[in-house]
Design a protein around this motif. Structure first.
Motif, PDB file in Angstrom:
ATOM      1  N   LEU A 146       0.830  -1.206   0.000  1.00 20.70           N
ATOM      2  CA  LEU A 146       0.000   0.000   0.000  1.00 20.70           C
ATOM      3  C   LEU A 146       0.864   1.255   0.000  1.00 20.70           C
ATOM      4  O   LEU A 146       0.496   2.256  -0.617  1.00 20.70           O
ATOM      5  CB  LEU A 146      -0.950   0.001   1.201  1.00 20.70           C
ATOM      6  N   ARG A 147       2.012   1.209   0.659  1.00 21.35           N
ATOM      7  CA  ARG A 147       2.937   2.347   0.607  1.00 21.35           C
ATOM      8  C   ARG A 147       3.396   2.559  -0.833  1.00 21.35           C
ATOM      9  O   ARG A 147       3.478   3.690  -1.311  1.00 21.35           O
ATOM     10  CB  ARG A 147       4.147   2.110   1.508  1.00 21.35           C
ATOM     11  N   GLU A 148       3.693   1.460  -1.531  1.00 22.38           N
ATOM     12  CA  GLU A 148       4.103   1.553  -2.932  1.00 22.38           C
ATOM     13  C   GLU A 148       2.977   2.114  -3.797  1.00 22.38           C
ATOM     14  O   GLU A 148       3.209   2.927  -4.696  1.00 22.38           O
ATOM     15  CB  GLU A 148       4.539   0.178  -3.442  1.00 22.38           C
ATOM     16  N   THR A 149       1.753   1.668  -3.532  1.00 22.23           N
ATOM     17  CA  THR A 149       0.590   2.176  -4.278  1.00 22.23           C
ATOM     18  C   THR A 149       0.431   3.677  -4.055  1.00 22.23           C
ATOM     19  O   THR A 149       0.239   4.438  -5.016  1.00 22.23           O
ATOM     20  CB  THR A 149      -0.692   1.431  -3.860  1.00 22.23           C
ATOM     21  N   LEU A 150       0.515   4.117  -2.806  1.00 23.82           N
ATOM     22  CA  LEU A 150       0.386   5.541  -2.497  1.00 23.82           C
ATOM     23  C   LEU A 150       1.500   6.351  -3.161  1.00 23.82           C
ATOM     24  O   LEU A 150       1.247   7.445  -3.677  1.00 23.82           O
ATOM     25  CB  LEU A 150       0.381   5.766  -0.985  1.00 23.82           C
ATOM     26  N   ALA A 151       2.713   5.818  -3.181  1.00 22.38           N
ATOM     27  CA  ALA A 151       3.829   6.520  -3.826  1.00 22.38           C
ATOM     28  C   ALA A 151       3.597   6.633  -5.328  1.00 22.38           C
ATOM     29  O   ALA A 151       3.840   7.695  -5.924  1.00 22.38           O
ATOM     30  CB  ALA A 151       5.140   5.801  -3.534  1.00 22.38           C
ATOM     31  N   ALA A 152       3.103   5.567  -5.949  1.00 29.03           N
ATOM     32  CA  ALA A 152       2.814   5.599  -7.390  1.00 29.03           C
ATOM     33  C   ALA A 152       1.692   6.593  -7.685  1.00 29.03           C
ATOM     34  O   ALA A 152       1.743   7.315  -8.682  1.00 29.03           O
ATOM     35  CB  ALA A 152       2.447   4.206  -7.883  1.00 29.03           C
ATOM     36  N   GLU A 153       0.696   6.636  -6.821  1.00 29.89           N
ATOM     37  CA  GLU A 153      -0.402   7.592  -7.011  1.00 29.89           C
ATOM     38  C   GLU A 153       0.115   9.021  -6.880  1.00 29.89           C
ATOM     39  O   GLU A 153      -0.248   9.898  -7.673  1.00 29.89           O
ATOM     40  CB  GLU A 153      -1.521   7.312  -6.005  1.00 29.89           C
ATOM     41  N   ALA A 154       0.969   9.268  -5.901  1.00 26.43           N
ATOM     42  CA  ALA A 154       1.534  10.613  -5.717  1.00 26.43           C
ATOM     43  C   ALA A 154       2.349  11.018  -6.944  1.00 26.43           C
ATOM     44  O   ALA A 154       2.298  12.174  -7.367  1.00 26.43           O
ATOM     45  CB  ALA A 154       2.388  10.654  -4.456  1.00 26.43           C
ATOM     46  N   ALA A 155       3.063  10.074  -7.532  1.00 27.62           N
ATOM     47  CA  ALA A 155       3.845  10.360  -8.732  1.00 27.62           C
ATOM     48  C   ALA A 155       2.948  10.709  -9.917  1.00 27.62           C
ATOM     49  O   ALA A 155       3.378  11.359 -10.865  1.00 27.62           O
ATOM     50  CB  ALA A 155       4.737   9.168  -9.079  1.00 27.62           C
ATOM     51  N   HIS A 156       1.687  10.284  -9.855  1.00 23.25           N
ATOM     52  CA  HIS A 156       0.706  10.573 -10.906  1.00 23.25           C
ATOM     53  C   HIS A 156      -0.183  11.770 -10.518  1.00 23.25           C
ATOM     54  O   HIS A 156      -1.297  11.923 -11.002  1.00 23.25           O
ATOM     55  CB  HIS A 156      -0.150   9.329 -11.169  1.00 23.25           C
ATOM     56  N   SER A 157       0.309  12.587  -9.582  1.00 21.22           N
ATOM     57  CA  SER A 157      -0.384  13.801  -9.119  1.00 21.22           C
ATOM     58  C   SER A 157      -1.633  13.518  -8.303  1.00 21.22           C
ATOM     59  O   SER A 157      -2.498  14.380  -8.172  1.00 21.22           O
ATOM     60  CB  SER A 157      -0.728  14.731 -10.287  1.00 21.22           C
TER      61      SER A 157
END
Length: 168
Positions: A146-157
């Motif tokens: 989930l941390r990885e998912t949140l980081a990927a989402e943040a990278a996508h604004s």
């Protein structure tokens, strides 16, 4: 009464329209209006979920999809990848019915919890899931995937995101 059934391969072509319709609600939020025109899950993502038995549709009286949910298995949990209900069908129980189908499948698969990521302050996101019993996770409680998912989402604004869990 909302009817939910497993997604069929023949449904996949209709799901982009459902997701795009659902996303139009973001046009009411100036900072997030761009989401209405952003990419959608896509047919490959849907095909994988269908093949794994982790995709459901809410259907109308003509058995046509009005909403869908796709999920993925982790070691211990079932993770909700996407929940979308066409704009004209929102607020009538289709989302709750789809979430119930995912919960039932998680129980059948003996998962410990259901997880998801969502906007923390968008009224139809985190507050909706909280009403279904999902709790926001602190950073320490958040598993690596989930941390990885949140980081990927943040990278996508995608900011203002939170990971949530429903323990079974």
């Amino acid at each position: 009464m909302i009817r939910v059934r497993p997604t069929r391969g023949t449904d996949i072509g209709r799901l982009e329209a459902v997701e795009r319709s659902a996303a139009t609600l973001f046009r009411t939020l100036p900072d997030l209006a761009w989401i209405a025109d952003d990419h959608v899950a896509g047919p490959d993502t849907h095909r994988i979920a269908v093949a794994q038995g982790l995709s459901w549709v809410a259907v109308d009286a003509a058995d046509q999809p009005i909403g869908f949910l796709i999920a993925a298995e982790t070691d211990a949990n079932l993770h909700i990848l996407e929940l979308s209900v066409a704009a004209e069908h929102q607020g009538r129980g289709a989302g709750r019915a789809l979430m119930a189908a995912a919960r039932q499948e998680a129980e059948v698969r003996a998962k410990q919890a259901l997880t998801l990521t969502t906007f923390s302050t968008v009224p139809w996101n985190a507050p909706f899931y909280a009403r279904l019993g999902y709790a926001a996770l602190t950073f320490a409680e958040t598993p690596a995937y989930l941390r990885e998912t949140l980081a990927a989402e943040a990278a996508h604004s995608l900011t203002d995101r939170v990971a949530m869990r429903l323990t079974l």
